[in-house]
Write a protein that holds these residues in place. Structure first.
Motif, PDB file in Angstrom:
ATOM      1  N   LEU A  44     -18.410  73.135 123.731  1.00  0.00           N
ATOM      2  CA  LEU A  44     -19.715  73.066 124.360  1.00  0.00           C
ATOM      3  C   LEU A  44     -20.150  71.857 123.102  1.00  0.00           C
ATOM      4  O   LEU A  44     -20.184  72.303 122.246  1.00  0.00           O
ATOM      5  CB  LEU A  44     -20.737  74.446 124.908  1.00  0.00           C
ATOM      6  N   ASP A  87     -23.814  68.736 126.738  1.00  0.00           N
ATOM      7  CA  ASP A  87     -22.880  70.126 127.841  1.00  0.00           C
ATOM      8  C   ASP A  87     -23.563  70.739 128.380  1.00  0.00           C
ATOM      9  O   ASP A  87     -24.385  71.613 127.426  1.00  0.00           O
ATOM     10  CB  ASP A  87     -21.690  70.370 127.303  1.00  0.00           C
ATOM     11  N   ASP A  88     -24.110  71.043 129.298  1.00  0.00           N
ATOM     12  CA  ASP A  88     -24.355  71.876 130.459  1.00  0.00           C
ATOM     13  C   ASP A  88     -24.112  73.557 130.634  1.00  0.00           C
ATOM     14  O   ASP A  88     -22.892  73.379 131.142  1.00  0.00           O
ATOM     15  CB  ASP A  88     -24.569  71.302 131.565  1.00  0.00           C
ATOM     16  N   PRO A  89     -24.591  74.791 129.797  1.00  0.00           N
ATOM     17  CA  PRO A  89     -23.682  75.495 129.749  1.00  0.00           C
ATOM     18  C   PRO A  89     -23.478  76.233 131.421  1.00  0.00           C
ATOM     19  O   PRO A  89     -22.875  77.030 132.406  1.00  0.00           O
ATOM     20  CB  PRO A  89     -24.179  76.692 128.962  1.00  0.00           C
ATOM     21  N   ALA A  90     -24.274  75.773 131.791  1.00  0.00           N
ATOM     22  CA  ALA A  90     -24.181  75.580 133.344  1.00  0.00           C
ATOM     23  C   ALA A  90     -22.679  75.773 134.525  1.00  0.00           C
ATOM     24  O   ALA A  90     -22.079  76.310 135.176  1.00  0.00           O
ATOM     25  CB  ALA A  90     -24.995  75.517 134.307  1.00  0.00           C
ATOM     26  N   ASP A  91     -21.607  74.496 133.570  1.00  0.00           N
ATOM     27  CA  ASP A  91     -20.669  74.104 134.419  1.00  0.00           C
ATOM     28  C   ASP A  91     -19.405  75.431 133.435  1.00  0.00           C
ATOM     29  O   ASP A  91     -18.576  75.364 134.444  1.00  0.00           O
ATOM     30  CB  ASP A  91     -20.353  72.970 133.384  1.00  0.00           C
ATOM     31  N   ARG A 148     -29.256  71.627 119.430  1.00  0.00           N
ATOM     32  CA  ARG A 148     -28.921  72.051 121.059  1.00  0.00           C
ATOM     33  C   ARG A 148     -28.062  73.019 120.990  1.00  0.00           C
ATOM     34  O   ARG A 148     -28.175  73.529 122.442  1.00  0.00           O
ATOM     35  CB  ARG A 148     -28.626  71.001 121.194  1.00  0.00           C
ATOM     36  N   SER A 169     -29.731  76.419 121.642  1.00  0.00           N
ATOM     37  CA  SER A 169     -30.277  77.092 123.210  1.00  0.00           C
ATOM     38  C   SER A 169     -29.104  76.823 123.767  1.00  0.00           C
ATOM     39  O   SER A 169     -28.520  78.041 125.120  1.00  0.00           O
ATOM     40  CB  SER A 169     -31.427  75.387 123.849  1.00  0.00           C
ATOM     41  N   ILE A 170     -28.009  76.410 123.580  1.00  0.00           N
ATOM     42  CA  ILE A 170     -26.891  77.266 124.783  1.00  0.00           C
ATOM     43  C   ILE A 170     -26.365  78.365 124.242  1.00  0.00           C
ATOM     44  O   ILE A 170     -25.790  78.295 125.081  1.00  0.00           O
ATOM     45  CB  ILE A 170     -25.520  75.792 124.408  1.00  0.00           C
ATOM     46  N   LEU A 175     -29.023  80.480 125.945  1.00  0.00           N
ATOM     47  CA  LEU A 175     -28.847  79.995 127.800  1.00  0.00           C
ATOM     48  C   LEU A 175     -27.168  81.498 127.956  1.00  0.00           C
ATOM     49  O   LEU A 175     -26.949  82.314 128.923  1.00  0.00           O
ATOM     50  CB  LEU A 175     -28.527  78.956 127.950  1.00  0.00           C
ATOM     51  N   TYR A 226     -26.757  83.712 131.196  1.00  0.00           N
ATOM     52  CA  TYR A 226     -25.612  83.621 132.091  1.00  0.00           C
ATOM     53  C   TYR A 226     -24.421  85.133 131.711  1.00  0.00           C
ATOM     54  O   TYR A 226     -23.442  84.959 131.950  1.00  0.00           O
ATOM     55  CB  TYR A 226     -24.691  82.643 131.702  1.00  0.00           C
TER      56      TYR A 226
END
Length: 174
Positions: free
Chosen positions: A59, A63-67, A89, A92-93, A96, A101
């Motif tokens: 990532l 990029d969005d970790p939700a992906d 950033r 934060s990833i 999260l 998650y």
């Protein structure tokens, strides 16, 4: 061979980071045999990589970790790139991935991973730190590993300490 700090140990790193050429089509990038960390775009464009077991997603800060949320239960490794030490950033990833998650596998910080930030990486949930190749000697990595124990009881809540200090310690009535 590259070294990393993983679970409070200095180990040889057996994983390699795949860097496709600029403009390469993610769906056609060849991923050779062996343990590879690949950009999220390649991971998403080639679903067969998930079945290999020796390929992990990388990532970037944008990029969005939700992906990856629906795949996190099957991933043994997720890497987060820090292209510059000032790009936060990735913190934060990591937070999260661990808190929102519930990711429990290896979470690896790679890129411009500097010793003075190691404690912050671990507080955000990273359990593997991969500094640039030849950035530190084995002795310097050993000193960095020892420095992770300098702060044993932080005040703030984090991915590793769910409650702030005042909630972790009972106060005695006067």
């Amino acid at each position: 061979m590259a070294k990393l700090i993983k679970n409070q140990q200095i180990l040889d790193d057996t994983w390699q980071v795949l860097t496709p050429e600029d403009g390469a089509d993610a769906a056609t990038v060849a991923v050779p045999a062996g343990q590879w960390i690949v950009p999220l775009a390649v991971w998403q464009a080639q679903p067969a990589l998930a079945a290999r077991g020796d390929v992990a997603p990388l990532l970037e800060g944008a990029d969005d970790p939700a992906d990856l949320a629906d795949q996190l239960g099957t991933l043994s490794l997720v890497a987060v790139n820090f292209p510059r030490f000032a790009d936060g950033r990735g913190y934060s990833i990591a937070t999260l991935l661990r808190s929102r998650y519930g990711y429990t596998g290896e979470l690896r910080a790679i890129g411009d991973v500097l010793r003075d930030q190691f404690n912050y990486f671990t507080r955000c949930g990273f359990d593997a730190l991969q500094p640039p190749v030849d950035k530190y000697t084995d002795a310097q990595l050993g000193a960095a590993l020892a420095s992770l124990k300098d702060f044993t009881d932080p005040y703030q809540a984090s991915a590793t300490f769910r409650d702030p200090l005042f909630r972790r310690h009972a106060r005695h009535a006067a």
